[in-house]
Design an enzyme around this catalytic site. Structure first.
Site, mmCIF file in Angstrom:
data_model
loop_
_atom_site.group_PDB
_atom_site.id
_atom_site.type_symbol
_atom_site.label_atom_id
_atom_site.label_comp_id
_atom_site.label_asym_id
_atom_site.label_seq_id
_atom_site.Cartn_x
_atom_site.Cartn_y
_atom_site.Cartn_z
ATOM 1 N N TRP A 171 -2.484 4.603 -11.329
ATOM 2 C CA TRP A 171 -3.654 5.379 -11.773
ATOM 3 C C TRP A 171 -3.395 6.866 -11.512
ATOM 4 O O TRP A 171 -3.782 7.714 -12.313
ATOM 5 C CB TRP A 171 -4.927 4.910 -11.052
ATOM 6 C CG TRP A 171 -5.536 3.672 -11.666
ATOM 7 C CD1 TRP A 171 -4.885 2.696 -12.373
ATOM 8 C CD2 TRP A 171 -6.924 3.293 -11.655
ATOM 9 N NE1 TRP A 171 -5.763 1.736 -12.784
ATOM 10 C CE2 TRP A 171 -7.025 2.064 -12.363
ATOM 11 C CE3 TRP A 171 -8.076 3.843 -11.121
ATOM 12 C CZ2 TRP A 171 -8.233 1.405 -12.541
ATOM 13 C CZ3 TRP A 171 -9.288 3.176 -11.298
ATOM 14 C CH2 TRP A 171 -9.368 1.976 -12.009
ATOM 15 N N ASP A 216 -7.701 4.683 5.635
ATOM 16 C CA ASP A 216 -8.678 3.667 5.264
ATOM 17 C C ASP A 216 -9.925 4.384 4.731
ATOM 18 O O ASP A 216 -10.530 5.179 5.453
ATOM 19 C CB ASP A 216 -9.006 2.862 6.542
ATOM 20 C CG ASP A 216 -10.002 1.750 6.298
ATOM 21 O OD1 ASP A 216 -10.668 1.761 5.246
ATOM 22 O OD2 ASP A 216 -10.116 0.871 7.163
ATOM 23 N N LYS A 224 -13.562 -0.272 -9.501
ATOM 24 C CA LYS A 224 -13.445 -1.719 -9.716
ATOM 25 C C LYS A 224 -14.588 -2.433 -8.988
ATOM 26 O O LYS A 224 -14.949 -2.064 -7.876
ATOM 27 C CB LYS A 224 -12.113 -2.187 -9.144
ATOM 28 C CG LYS A 224 -12.015 -3.698 -9.032
ATOM 29 C CD LYS A 224 -10.662 -4.235 -9.282
ATOM 30 C CE LYS A 224 -9.646 -3.929 -8.224
ATOM 31 N NZ LYS A 224 -8.309 -4.082 -8.761
HETATM 32 N N1 SAM Z 1 -4.785 1.701 -8.723
HETATM 33 C C1 SAM Z 1 -3.541 1.299 -8.072
HETATM 34 C C2 SAM Z 1 -2.417 1.552 -9.048
HETATM 35 O O1 SAM Z 1 -2.708 1.773 -10.210
HETATM 36 O O2 SAM Z 1 -1.260 1.566 -8.641
HETATM 37 C C3 SAM Z 1 -3.587 -0.148 -7.649
HETATM 38 C C4 SAM Z 1 -4.539 -0.367 -6.508
HETATM 39 S S1 SAM Z 1 -4.364 -1.939 -5.764
HETATM 40 C C5 SAM Z 1 -5.068 -3.000 -6.942
HETATM 41 C C6 SAM Z 1 -5.582 -1.934 -4.527
HETATM 42 C C7 SAM Z 1 -5.258 -1.018 -3.369
HETATM 43 O O3 SAM Z 1 -6.422 -0.915 -2.545
HETATM 44 C C8 SAM Z 1 -4.142 -1.506 -2.445
HETATM 45 O O4 SAM Z 1 -3.045 -0.631 -2.500
HETATM 46 C C9 SAM Z 1 -4.782 -1.501 -1.052
HETATM 47 O O5 SAM Z 1 -3.915 -1.028 -0.039
HETATM 48 C C10 SAM Z 1 -5.946 -0.543 -1.264
HETATM 49 N N2 SAM Z 1 -7.013 -0.671 -0.275
HETATM 50 C C11 SAM Z 1 -7.721 -1.781 0.054
HETATM 51 N N3 SAM Z 1 -8.617 -1.508 1.020
HETATM 52 C C12 SAM Z 1 -8.476 -0.180 1.311
HETATM 53 C C13 SAM Z 1 -9.118 0.696 2.222
HETATM 54 N N4 SAM Z 1 -10.083 0.252 3.029
HETATM 55 N N5 SAM Z 1 -8.745 1.988 2.258
HETATM 56 C C14 SAM Z 1 -7.740 2.433 1.447
HETATM 57 N N6 SAM Z 1 -7.099 1.651 0.556
HETATM 58 C C15 SAM Z 1 -7.456 0.361 0.485
#
Ligand code: SAM
Length: 290
Positions: A55, A98, A163
């Site tokens: 993204w 986070d 999302k």
């Molecule tokens: N949009 C990204 C791309 O196009 O490459 C893909 C995102 S992936 C589906 C979901 C991401 O959410 C993961 O990399 C995960 O580490 C992150 N994530 C989940 N919980 C999170 C949090 N509390 N803080 C930061 N990142 C988080």
């Protein structure tokens, strides 16, 4: 997951590699933007939960195109955040943290030096447990953390794209989003698998309530999920639903057939620190057989 597994033969997975995107998710943002045109004229953006970065790649490409049209404007600014480390990307400020933590939110806000973002996008997803209620709840918490950060950095009139899991309590989230955005649409891009309950909310024209002061507390999901609290009447918000992406394009569940001519492609950007690294080390040291 082997090189010839169904997931790896997925049409969008392969197309992403061919076109140079780090993940197939790029097509979801591209298809949403085709429908809503929310990246038009954007100069400053925040990408929450950004790893591996497809993204951010889309943002970087689109914002530099926008800048070419208005070179007199300041350079584009993109801030990308994730729990995982992300390989560097041109023109993207990266932050590992986070998004549910106050300290991360404060760092993101500090990058804007009091300036405001035109758009905040969030493709965050927790590690799903398979317990649907739990997964939906955690996803909702992630979305509300993203909304919280958004209320600090988004300019009035700006856009928030995120999302969601379209579960049974989704109307509660819609109601909460409608407090800040008069236009909230739920959209399912063609590249998002039909079998997944994921969809995306596109919230436009940010207008916080009069006298609203952003706080780092998370008061928004203060409601018990039980039958007593089911939202009815005017509290039950239904938002428009729009499918997007070329309907004659690839179906998200389509895969390449496993024939002798099928050749697997290597990942474009392998993870810097794979989330499964610890598990593999434990397995190598025979931890699970003790
Ligand atoms: N949009 C990204 C791309 O196009 O490459 C893909 C995102 S992936 C589906 C979901 C991401 O959410 C993961 O990399 C995960 O580490 C992150 N994530 C989940 N919980 C999170 C949090 N509390 N803080 C930061 N990142 C988080």
């Amino acid at each position: 997951m082997g090189k010839s597994s169904k997931d790896k033969r997925d049409v969008y997975y392969r197309l992403a590699k061919e076109e140079g995107w780090r993940a197939r998710s790029a097509f979801k943002l591209l298809q949403l933007d085709e429908e809503f045109n929310f990246l038009q004229g954007v100069q400053r953006a925040v990408d929450l939960c950004a790893a591996p970065g497809s993204w951010s790649q889309v943002l970087s490409k689109r914002l530099s195109e926008n800048h070419k049209q208005t070179p007199e404007e300041p350079e584009p600014k993109i801030v990308a955040v994730d729990l995982q480390a992300m390989a560097p990307l041109d023109g993207v400020i990266q932050l590992q943290g986070d998004i549910t933590k106050k300290s991360t939110a404060e760092k993101i806000i500090s990058y804007f030096d009091g300036g405001m973002a035109d758009i905040v996008i969030c493709d965050g997803a927790p590690d799903v447990t398979g317990l649907h209620d739990m997964d939906e709840y955690i996803q909702a918490q992630l979305l509300l953390a993203a909304l919280n950060i958004t209320t600090h950095v988004l300019r009035p009139g700006g856009t928030f794209v995120a999302k969601i899991f379209r579960g049974k309590d989704i109307t509660l989230l819609y109601s909460q989003l409608k407090i800040f955005f008069p236009t909230v649409t739920c959209s399912k891009p063609r590249s998002s698998r039909n079998s997944s309950i994921e969809a995306f909310i596109v919230c436009q024209n940010y207008q916080p309530p009069a006298d609203y002061t952003p706080t780092m507390a998370n008061p928004l999901l203060d409601l018990q999920y039980d039958a007593m609290n089911e939202l009815t009447g005017p509290n039950r918000t239904i938002v428009p639903f729009i499918a997007c992406g070329d309907l004659n394009g690839y179906d998200a569940d389509r895969t390449y057939p496993l024939t002798s001519s099928y050749k697997a492609l290597d990942p474009l950007q392998p993870p810097i620190t794979a989330p499964y690294k610890t598990a593999m080390e434990l397995k190598r040291n025979n931890f699970y057989n003790k």
